[in-house]
Design a protein around this motif. Structure first.
Motif, PDB file in Angstrom:
ATOM      1  N   THR A 190      -6.213   1.040   0.640  1.00  0.00           N
ATOM      2  CA  THR A 190      -7.584   1.481   0.433  1.00  0.00           C
ATOM      3  C   THR A 190      -7.789   2.883   0.998  1.00  0.00           C
ATOM      4  N   TRP A 191      -8.803   3.570   0.456  1.00  0.00           N
ATOM      5  CA  TRP A 191      -9.200   4.889   0.921  1.00  0.00           C
ATOM      6  C   TRP A 191     -10.724   4.912   1.057  1.00  0.00           C
ATOM      7  N   PRO A 210     -11.378   4.181  -3.649  1.00  0.00           N
ATOM      8  CA  PRO A 210     -10.093   3.879  -4.298  1.00  0.00           C
ATOM      9  C   PRO A 210      -9.411   2.650  -3.692  1.00  0.00           C
ATOM     10  N   PHE A 211      -8.849   1.844  -4.589  1.00  0.00           N
ATOM     11  CA  PHE A 211      -8.132   0.634  -4.184  1.00  0.00           C
ATOM     12  C   PHE A 211      -6.865   0.531  -5.011  1.00  0.00           C
ATOM     13  N   LEU A 212      -5.728   0.462  -4.341  1.00  0.00           N
ATOM     14  CA  LEU A 212      -4.440   0.347  -5.011  1.00  0.00           C
ATOM     15  C   LEU A 212      -3.829  -1.004  -4.681  1.00  0.00           C
ATOM     16  N   SER A 213      -3.426  -1.730  -5.701  1.00  0.00           N
ATOM     17  CA  SER A 213      -2.796  -3.038  -5.493  1.00  0.00           C
ATOM     18  C   SER A 213      -1.422  -3.047  -6.154  1.00  0.00           C
ATOM     19  N   LEU A 264      -4.443   0.950  -9.861  1.00  0.00           N
ATOM     20  CA  LEU A 264      -5.377   1.753  -9.072  1.00  0.00           C
ATOM     21  C   LEU A 264      -6.761   1.670  -9.700  1.00  0.00           C
ATOM     22  N   THR A 265      -7.762   1.344  -8.896  1.00  0.00           N
ATOM     23  CA  THR A 265      -9.146   1.266  -9.366  1.00  0.00           C
ATOM     24  C   THR A 265     -10.055   2.033  -8.409  1.00  0.00           C
ATOM     25  N   GLY A 266     -11.275   2.319  -8.867  1.00  0.00           N
ATOM     26  CA  GLY A 266     -12.290   2.934  -8.011  1.00  0.00           C
ATOM     27  C   GLY A 266     -11.960   4.334  -7.555  1.00  0.00           C
ATOM     28  N   GLU A 312       0.096   9.485 -11.261  1.00  0.00           N
ATOM     29  CA  GLU A 312       1.364   8.854 -10.886  1.00  0.00           C
ATOM     30  C   GLU A 312       1.213   8.190  -9.523  1.00  0.00           C
ATOM     31  N   LYS A 313       1.790   6.997  -9.403  1.00  0.00           N
ATOM     32  CA  LYS A 313       1.696   6.220  -8.161  1.00  0.00           C
ATOM     33  C   LYS A 313       3.106   5.815  -7.742  1.00  0.00           C
TER      34      LYS A 313
END
Length: 260
Positions: free
Chosen positions: A234-235, A182-185, A175-177, A245-246
């Motif tokens: 993305t958000w 926010p961007f989760l890969s 998770l970044t940004g 936690e993801k």
């Protein structure tokens, strides 16, 4: 013994033989027909009427209800929300091919402000999520969200062998940004030898208290056997709390997968 009496015995024997053949060929198969899963009787290996045992259909009396662990709506942007019901099928080796459901939304005064209906499947044994995106309820804010199935589930037995063979694995979750966009890969891998179609992947983000903060979803048309693919979520706005936690949940209808 007279000739007439012998003739009567002969005719009687012919009659008895005819009746016996008729009974064997016509009546016996009807009276003593083999058990089936649609004969309205509890017979054969069935554990209920036309259910359990060798029948595909599982018996309702022997299946626990799906547990609704929590249901919430998450703000995406002003006036747009994603709704998620987080559920658990506590039954082993049974699933539902299709079932209708309904989300209902109420504001802070518990006044009804809208609903969203749909249909889904229930996977065998484990936690899963039902995701409804882009809910538009105008200027209202959905403070209370409820979820229910609107029909009785038709439970079907699934072999443990099939469940064991079909495995989707999630790895490389990043998770970044968080404070901007926010961007989760992540990476999803089909660890089986078979193509799995129509995969819905739901991402749920939690804070330090394990409260769900936001959700997102993506979709794959299919994923071939022993293939991997990158996922992205993305958000448009930053989160209100720090994410610690993801959870990423891959979902597919096990009845749509053909084992060759």
């Amino acid at each position: 013994m007279t000739w007439a009496f012998k003739r009567q015995i002969f005719y009687l024997a012919i009659l008895i033989l005819t009746v016996s053949i008729f009974e064997y060929l016509i009546i016996n198969p009807i009276v003593n027909k083999a058990p089936t899963c649609v004969d309205g009787l509890k017979n054969g290996t069935e554990t209920g009427v036309d259910c359990g045992g060798s029948c595909a259909r599982a018996c309702i009396a022997q299946v626990d209800e799906v547990a609704v662990l929590w249901t919430r709506s998450f703000r995406v942007v002003t006036g747009r929300y994603n709704a998620v019901a987080y559920l658990e099928n506590q039954n082993r080796n049974v699933a539902v091919n299709r079932i209708n459901y309904k989300f209902r939304f109420a504001d802070a005064n518990n006044i009804y402000i809208g609903k969203r209906e749909g249909s889904t499947f229930i996977p065998p044994s484990g936690k899963f999520a039902i995701f409804e995106p882009g809910i538009d309820i105008g200027h209202s804010i959905p403070v209370y969200t409820s979820f229910e199935f609107t029909e009785m589930p038709q439970w079907v037995q699934v072999s443990q062998e099939k469940i064991n063979q079909l495995q989707l694995l999630i790895s490389n979750i990043t998770l970044t940004g968080e404070e901007t966009n926010p961007f989760l890969s992540a990476t999803i891998k089909n660890n089986s030898l078979f193509t799995i179609p129509d995969i819905r992947v739901v991402a749920i983000l939690y804070d330090v208290n394990h409260n769900a903060i936001s959700t997102s979803s993506t979709y794959l048309d299919s994923l071939g056997g022993e293939r991997a693919q990158d996922l992205s979520f993305t958000w448009p706005e930053p989160f209100s709390n720090k994410i610690v936690e993801k959870e990423i949940i891959p979902l597919y209808n096990i009845f749509s997968v053909k084992l060759k």
